[in-house]
Write a protein that holds these residues in place. Sequence first.
Motif, PDB file in Angstrom:
ATOM      1  N   LEU A  99      -7.011  22.586  -2.332  1.00 28.24           N
ATOM      2  CA  LEU A  99      -6.352  23.149  -1.154  1.00 28.24           C
ATOM      3  C   LEU A  99      -6.626  24.642  -1.086  1.00 28.24           C
ATOM      4  CD1 LEU A  99      -2.785  21.562  -1.368  1.00 28.24           C
ATOM      5  CD2 LEU A  99      -4.590  20.993   0.252  1.00 28.24           C
ATOM      6  N   ARG A 100      -7.012  25.112   0.085  1.00 24.18           N
ATOM      7  CA  ARG A 100      -7.226  26.549   0.259  1.00 24.18           C
ATOM      8  C   ARG A 100      -5.869  27.257   0.279  1.00 24.18           C
ATOM      9  NH1 ARG A 100     -11.929  28.771   1.636  1.00 24.18           N
ATOM     10  NH2 ARG A 100     -10.807  30.450   2.682  1.00 24.18           N
ATOM     11  N   LEU A 101      -5.733  28.282  -0.525  1.00 22.98           N
ATOM     12  CA  LEU A 101      -4.478  29.031  -0.605  1.00 22.98           C
ATOM     13  C   LEU A 101      -4.126  29.725   0.712  1.00 22.98           C
ATOM     14  CD1 LEU A 101      -4.642  30.613  -4.154  1.00 22.98           C
ATOM     15  CD2 LEU A 101      -2.807  29.184  -3.246  1.00 22.98           C
ATOM     16  N   ASP A 102      -5.135  30.076   1.508  1.00 16.92           N
ATOM     17  CA  ASP A 102      -4.829  30.791   2.749  1.00 16.92           C
ATOM     18  C   ASP A 102      -4.116  29.915   3.774  1.00 16.92           C
ATOM     19  OD1 ASP A 102      -6.987  29.223   3.563  1.00 16.92           O
ATOM     20  OD2 ASP A 102      -8.229  30.913   4.188  1.00 16.92           O
ATOM     21  N   GLY A 103      -4.052  28.601   3.542  1.00 13.81           N
ATOM     22  CA  GLY A 103      -3.325  27.714   4.431  1.00 13.81           C
ATOM     23  C   GLY A 103      -1.977  27.278   3.895  1.00 13.81           C
ATOM     24  N   VAL A 104      -1.628  27.764   2.708  1.00 15.12           N
ATOM     25  CA  VAL A 104      -0.382  27.342   2.047  1.00 15.12           C
ATOM     26  C   VAL A 104       0.789  28.183   2.549  1.00 15.12           C
ATOM     27  CG1 VAL A 104       0.826  27.229  -0.169  1.00 15.12           C
ATOM     28  CG2 VAL A 104      -1.550  26.468  -0.003  1.00 15.12           C
ATOM     29  N   VAL A 105       1.865  27.495   2.921  1.00 14.84           N
ATOM     30  CA  VAL A 105       3.093  28.159   3.336  1.00 14.84           C
ATOM     31  C   VAL A 105       4.062  28.239   2.167  1.00 14.84           C
ATOM     32  CG1 VAL A 105       5.116  27.997   4.852  1.00 14.84           C
ATOM     33  CG2 VAL A 105       2.842  27.448   5.729  1.00 14.84           C
ATOM     34  N   SER A 106       4.183  27.131   1.403  1.00 15.35           N
ATOM     35  CA  SER A 106       5.086  27.138   0.256  1.00 15.35           C
ATOM     36  C   SER A 106       4.645  26.103  -0.767  1.00 15.35           C
ATOM     37  CB  SER A 106       6.527  26.856   0.690  1.00 15.35           C
ATOM     38  OG  SER A 106       6.653  25.500   1.082  1.00 15.35           O
ATOM     39  N   VAL A 107       5.057  26.342  -2.008  1.00 12.98           N
ATOM     40  CA  VAL A 107       4.836  25.413  -3.113  1.00 12.98           C
ATOM     41  C   VAL A 107       6.162  25.283  -3.843  1.00 12.98           C
ATOM     42  CG1 VAL A 107       3.561  24.932  -5.234  1.00 12.98           C
ATOM     43  CG2 VAL A 107       2.445  26.200  -3.386  1.00 12.98           C
ATOM     44  N   SER A 108       6.592  24.038  -4.047  1.00  7.73           N
ATOM     45  CA  SER A 108       7.832  23.819  -4.796  1.00  7.73           C
ATOM     46  C   SER A 108       7.680  22.600  -5.684  1.00  7.73           C
ATOM     47  CB  SER A 108       9.018  23.643  -3.847  1.00  7.73           C
ATOM     48  OG  SER A 108       8.800  22.545  -2.985  1.00  7.73           O
ATOM     49  N   ARG A 109       8.489  22.557  -6.729  1.00 10.09           N
ATOM     50  CA  ARG A 109       8.485  21.400  -7.605  1.00 10.09           C
ATOM     51  C   ARG A 109       9.095  20.217  -6.872  1.00 10.09           C
ATOM     52  NH1 ARG A 109      11.026  21.158 -12.632  1.00 10.09           N
ATOM     53  NH2 ARG A 109      12.929  21.599 -11.484  1.00 10.09           N
ATOM     54  N   MET A 110       8.526  19.036  -7.045  1.00 11.68           N
ATOM     55  CA  MET A 110       9.092  17.838  -6.429  1.00 11.68           C
ATOM     56  C   MET A 110      10.518  17.638  -6.923  1.00 11.68           C
ATOM     57  SD  MET A 110       8.673  15.287  -4.351  1.00 11.68           S
ATOM     58  CE  MET A 110       7.091  14.557  -4.142  1.00 11.68           C
TER      59      MET A 110
ATOM     60  N   GLY B 149       0.874  21.466 -14.203  1.00 11.14           N
ATOM     61  CA  GLY B 149       1.289  20.282 -14.944  1.00 11.14           C
ATOM     62  C   GLY B 149       2.474  19.568 -14.320  1.00 11.14           C
ATOM     63  N   GLN B 150       3.039  20.128 -13.269  1.00 10.35           N
ATOM     64  CA  GLN B 150       4.202  19.534 -12.615  1.00 10.35           C
ATOM     65  C   GLN B 150       3.818  18.941 -11.261  1.00 10.35           C
ATOM     66  OE1 GLN B 150       7.887  21.736 -12.814  1.00 10.35           O
ATOM     67  NE2 GLN B 150       6.921  23.204 -14.214  1.00 10.35           N
ATOM     68  N   VAL B 151       4.593  17.967 -10.821  1.00  5.36           N
ATOM     69  CA  VAL B 151       4.418  17.400  -9.491  1.00  5.36           C
ATOM     70  C   VAL B 151       5.018  18.380  -8.483  1.00  5.36           C
ATOM     71  CG1 VAL B 151       4.945  15.461  -7.968  1.00  5.36           C
ATOM     72  CG2 VAL B 151       4.469  15.044 -10.392  1.00  5.36           C
ATOM     73  N   VAL B 152       4.233  18.738  -7.473  1.00  7.97           N
ATOM     74  CA  VAL B 152       4.645  19.749  -6.513  1.00  7.97           C
ATOM     75  C   VAL B 152       4.517  19.251  -5.077  1.00  7.97           C
ATOM     76  CG1 VAL B 152       4.070  21.707  -8.016  1.00  7.97           C
ATOM     77  CG2 VAL B 152       2.355  20.806  -6.429  1.00  7.97           C
ATOM     78  N   VAL B 153       5.214  19.932  -4.191  1.00 14.25           N
ATOM     79  CA  VAL B 153       5.096  19.767  -2.747  1.00 14.25           C
ATOM     80  C   VAL B 153       4.436  21.035  -2.234  1.00 14.25           C
ATOM     81  CG1 VAL B 153       6.340  19.502  -0.572  1.00 14.25           C
ATOM     82  CG2 VAL B 153       7.227  18.426  -2.661  1.00 14.25           C
ATOM     83  N   VAL B 154       3.311  20.878  -1.542  1.00 14.77           N
ATOM     84  CA  VAL B 154       2.629  22.029  -0.956  1.00 14.77           C
ATOM     85  C   VAL B 154       2.698  21.887   0.560  1.00 14.77           C
ATOM     86  CG1 VAL B 154       0.499  23.365  -0.849  1.00 14.77           C
ATOM     87  CG2 VAL B 154       1.062  22.101  -2.947  1.00 14.77           C
ATOM     88  N   ASP B 155       3.506  22.740   1.176  1.00 18.95           N
ATOM     89  CA  ASP B 155       3.599  22.761   2.637  1.00 18.95           C
ATOM     90  C   ASP B 155       2.479  23.635   3.171  1.00 18.95           C
ATOM     91  OD1 ASP B 155       6.083  21.264   3.363  1.00 18.95           O
ATOM     92  OD2 ASP B 155       6.970  22.728   1.986  1.00 18.95           O
TER      93      ASP B 155
ATOM     94  N   PRO C 163       1.161  34.234 -11.717  1.00 13.81           N
ATOM     95  CA  PRO C 163       2.020  33.729 -12.797  1.00 13.81           C
ATOM     96  C   PRO C 163       3.104  32.788 -12.276  1.00 13.81           C
ATOM     97  CG  PRO C 163       1.683  36.084 -13.064  1.00 13.81           C
ATOM     98  CD  PRO C 163       1.079  35.699 -11.735  1.00 13.81           C
ATOM     99  N   LEU C 164       3.561  33.008 -11.052  1.00 20.30           N
ATOM    100  CA  LEU C 164       4.566  32.120 -10.466  1.00 20.30           C
ATOM    101  C   LEU C 164       4.009  30.714 -10.285  1.00 20.30           C
ATOM    102  CD1 LEU C 164       6.033  34.548  -7.795  1.00 20.30           C
ATOM    103  CD2 LEU C 164       7.101  33.835  -9.946  1.00 20.30           C
ATOM    104  N   LEU C 165       2.742  30.610  -9.885  1.00 19.15           N
ATOM    105  CA  LEU C 165       2.104  29.300  -9.743  1.00 19.15           C
ATOM    106  C   LEU C 165       1.717  28.724 -11.104  1.00 19.15           C
ATOM    107  CD1 LEU C 165      -0.118  29.794  -6.580  1.00 19.15           C
ATOM    108  CD2 LEU C 165       1.910  28.362  -6.803  1.00 19.15           C
ATOM    109  N   GLN C 166       1.340  29.579 -12.038  1.00 20.21           N
ATOM    110  CA  GLN C 166       0.976  29.103 -13.375  1.00 20.21           C
ATOM    111  C   GLN C 166       2.138  28.360 -14.017  1.00 20.21           C
ATOM    112  OE1 GLN C 166      -0.561  32.413 -15.610  1.00 20.21           O
ATOM    113  NE2 GLN C 166      -2.502  32.405 -14.527  1.00 20.21           N
ATOM    114  N   ASP C 167       3.365  28.776 -13.710  1.00 18.12           N
ATOM    115  CA  ASP C 167       4.545  28.096 -14.250  1.00 18.12           C
ATOM    116  C   ASP C 167       4.672  26.666 -13.732  1.00 18.12           C
ATOM    117  OD1 ASP C 167       5.235  30.325 -15.702  1.00 18.12           O
ATOM    118  OD2 ASP C 167       6.777  31.003 -14.297  1.00 18.12           O
ATOM    119  N   LEU C 168       4.003  26.352 -12.617  1.00 14.52           N
ATOM    120  CA  LEU C 168       4.081  25.020 -12.013  1.00 14.52           C
ATOM    121  C   LEU C 168       2.945  24.097 -12.443  1.00 14.52           C
ATOM    122  CD1 LEU C 168       5.098  26.021  -8.382  1.00 14.52           C
ATOM    123  CD2 LEU C 168       6.577  25.188 -10.223  1.00 14.52           C
TER     124      LEU C 168
END
Length: 95
Positions: free
Chosen positions: A78-89, A15-21, A8-13
Motif C-alpha cells: 500500500l502506498r503511504l501517500d494514500g493512507v488516512v489511518s492505521v490502527s490495530r484490529m 506483526g499485528q493485524v491492522v486496519v488501514v483506512d 517508530p509508531l508504525l514499527q510498533d504495529l
Amino acid sequence: MATRNLSPLLQDLVGQVVVVDLASTYVCLGTLVGGDEVFLELRDADLHDFRYGSATREVYVYESATLGIRRNRDRLLLRLDGVVSVSRMDDVTTS
C-alpha cells in the motif's frame, strides 16, 4: 520488505493485524509485516472496495473484527501517500 525509514509508531504495529483506512474507496485489513518511506506491506490481507457493496466502512470493519478477515491477497503493498489511518484490529470496538 525491511522496515527501514518506517515511523517508530508504525514499527510498533509490525506483526499485528491492522486496519488501514485509505483516502480512496478502499480499506485494507491484514497483518503488517513491514514498510519503508513509500509502502506498507501486509500479508493475508483483505483489500475491500466500497463501490461494490452496501456496507459502510465502519460496518465492514466491525464485521471483520467480529467474524474474521475475508482474505483475498497473500501479499499487498500500500502506498503511504494514500493512507488516512492505521490502527490495530484489536482496537476496533466490538461491543
